[in-house]
Design a protein around this motif. Structure first.
Motif, PDB file in Angstrom:
ATOM      1  N   PRO A 251       0.824  -1.206   0.000  1.00 28.09           N
ATOM      2  CA  PRO A 251       0.000   0.000   0.000  1.00 28.09           C
ATOM      3  C   PRO A 251       0.860   1.260   0.000  1.00 28.09           C
ATOM      4  N   GLY A 252       0.389   2.268  -0.701  1.00 23.41           N
ATOM      5  CA  GLY A 252       1.094   3.535  -0.746  1.00 23.41           C
ATOM      6  C   GLY A 252       0.121   4.691  -0.846  1.00 23.41           C
ATOM      7  N   ARG A 253       0.599   5.886  -0.444  1.00 21.86           N
ATOM      8  CA  ARG A 253      -0.202   7.107  -0.474  1.00 21.86           C
ATOM      9  C   ARG A 253       0.189   7.933  -1.692  1.00 21.86           C
ATOM     10  N   VAL A 254      -0.801   8.328  -2.458  1.00 19.37           N
ATOM     11  CA  VAL A 254      -0.566   9.119  -3.659  1.00 19.37           C
ATOM     12  C   VAL A 254      -0.189  10.541  -3.259  1.00 19.37           C
ATOM     13  N   LEU A 255       0.963  11.000  -3.762  1.00 17.79           N
ATOM     14  CA  LEU A 255       1.411  12.357  -3.470  1.00 17.79           C
ATOM     15  C   LEU A 255       0.960  13.330  -4.555  1.00 17.79           C
ATOM     16  N   ASP A 256       1.097  12.917  -5.802  1.00 20.38           N
ATOM     17  CA  ASP A 256       0.605  13.749  -6.903  1.00 20.38           C
ATOM     18  C   ASP A 256       0.315  12.876  -8.118  1.00 20.38           C
ATOM     19  N   VAL A 257      -0.474  13.447  -9.017  1.00 19.96           N
ATOM     20  CA  VAL A 257      -0.903  12.729 -10.218  1.00 19.96           C
ATOM     21  C   VAL A 257      -0.643  13.614 -11.420  1.00 19.96           C
ATOM     22  N   GLU A 258      -0.203  12.995 -12.516  1.00 24.60           N
ATOM     23  CA  GLU A 258       0.010  13.763 -13.732  1.00 24.60           C
ATOM     24  C   GLU A 258      -0.178  12.855 -14.949  1.00 24.60           C
ATOM     25  N   ASP A 259      -0.411  13.491 -16.077  1.00 25.14           N
ATOM     26  CA  ASP A 259      -0.511  12.778 -17.334  1.00 25.14           C
ATOM     27  C   ASP A 259       0.846  12.849 -18.029  1.00 25.14           C
ATOM     28  N   ARG A 260       1.391  11.690 -18.375  1.00 23.27           N
ATOM     29  CA  ARG A 260       2.682  11.654 -19.078  1.00 23.27           C
ATOM     30  C   ARG A 260       2.497  10.919 -20.390  1.00 23.27           C
ATOM     31  N   ASP A 261       2.538  11.675 -21.449  1.00 23.15           N
ATOM     32  CA  ASP A 261       2.385  11.111 -22.793  1.00 23.15           C
ATOM     33  C   ASP A 261       1.135  10.251 -22.905  1.00 23.15           C
ATOM     34  N   GLY A 262       0.041  10.719 -22.302  1.00 21.29           N
ATOM     35  CA  GLY A 262      -1.226  10.007 -22.395  1.00 21.29           C
ATOM     36  C   GLY A 262      -1.429   8.917 -21.361  1.00 21.29           C
ATOM     37  N   THR A 263      -0.489   8.759 -20.429  1.00 21.77           N
ATOM     38  CA  THR A 263      -0.604   7.746 -19.378  1.00 21.77           C
ATOM     39  C   THR A 263      -0.694   8.446 -18.030  1.00 21.77           C
ATOM     40  N   ARG A 264      -1.718   8.091 -17.226  1.00 23.11           N
ATOM     41  CA  ARG A 264      -1.841   8.668 -15.875  1.00 23.11           C
ATOM     42  C   ARG A 264      -0.806   8.027 -14.964  1.00 23.11           C
ATOM     43  N   MET A 265       0.021   8.873 -14.381  1.00 24.61           N
ATOM     44  CA  MET A 265       1.089   8.414 -13.482  1.00 24.61           C
ATOM     45  C   MET A 265       0.966   9.157 -12.164  1.00 24.61           C
ATOM     46  N   ALA A 266       1.477   8.535 -11.106  1.00 26.80           N
ATOM     47  CA  ALA A 266       1.449   9.154  -9.784  1.00 26.80           C
ATOM     48  C   ALA A 266       2.794   8.972  -9.102  1.00 26.80           C
ATOM     49  N   THR A 267       3.099   9.897  -8.226  1.00 27.15           N
ATOM     50  CA  THR A 267       4.204   9.735  -7.299  1.00 27.15           C
ATOM     51  C   THR A 267       3.586   9.199  -6.018  1.00 27.15           C
ATOM     52  N   VAL A 268       4.093   8.066  -5.524  1.00 25.31           N
ATOM     53  CA  VAL A 268       3.467   7.374  -4.391  1.00 25.31           C
ATOM     54  C   VAL A 268       4.503   7.139  -3.302  1.00 25.31           C
ATOM     55  N   ASP A 269       4.080   7.400  -2.061  1.00 24.44           N
ATOM     56  CA  ASP A 269       4.930   7.205  -0.883  1.00 24.44           C
ATOM     57  C   ASP A 269       4.582   5.872  -0.223  1.00 24.44           C
ATOM     58  N   PHE A 270       5.592   5.003  -0.111  1.00 31.58           N
ATOM     59  CA  PHE A 270       5.421   3.695   0.534  1.00 31.58           C
ATOM     60  C   PHE A 270       6.147   3.714   1.876  1.00 31.58           C
ATOM     61  N   GLY A 271       5.633   4.462   2.814  1.00 29.55           N
ATOM     62  CA  GLY A 271       6.263   4.510   4.130  1.00 29.55           C
ATOM     63  C   GLY A 271       7.657   5.098   4.110  1.00 29.55           C
ATOM     64  N   GLY A 272       7.878   6.087   3.254  1.00 26.63           N
ATOM     65  CA  GLY A 272       9.172   6.757   3.191  1.00 26.63           C
ATOM     66  C   GLY A 272       9.918   6.494   1.896  1.00 26.63           C
ATOM     67  N   VAL A 273       9.564   5.477   1.185  1.00 29.00           N
ATOM     68  CA  VAL A 273      10.159   5.201  -0.124  1.00 29.00           C
ATOM     69  C   VAL A 273       9.188   5.715  -1.181  1.00 29.00           C
TER      70      VAL A 273
END
Length: 105
Positions: free
Chosen positions: A6-28
């Motif tokens: 499980p991880g917490r979503v920090l931010d979401v963005e569209d990259r070349d038509g693909t939805r991507m997120a930066t996710v925090d996994f307890g510090g990683v």
């Protein structure tokens, strides 16, 4: 080992038509594909496996699971750099040889 973590979503963005997120996994922090959960928003939790968010998860369940994984050392095992782990293992092996007085080439 390859866990769904499980991880917490920090931010979401569209990259070349693909939805991507930066996710925090307890510090990683890792980049995760959101194509299976396109409505996931920053602040929400999801179970992630091999770089894909697969299922939403409530915050309490996510935190309990992360604590359990941390206690069992599974997060370190899952996210550790394999080269650093191999180097640490080699160093430990060399230390044991020094303690037992065995000669090294």
């Amino acid at each position: 080992m390859c866990l769904a973590v499980p991880g917490r979503v920090l931010d979401v963005e569209d990259r070349d038509g693909t939805r991507m997120a930066t996710v925090d996994f307890g510090g990683v922090v890792k980049e995760v594909c959101l194509e299976y959960l396109p409505d996931l928003k920053p602040g929400e939790y999801a179970i992630v496996h091999v770089g894909f968010a697969l299922q939403k998860l409530d915050e309490e369940s996510a935190k309990r699971t992360l604590e359990l994984f941390e206690t069992l050392g599974l997060l370190q095992e899952e996210f550790a750099d394999p080269w650093e782990a191999a180097e640490a293992e080699l160093s430990e092996w060399q230390t044991q040889d020094d303690v037992h007085g065995e000669a090294r080439p």
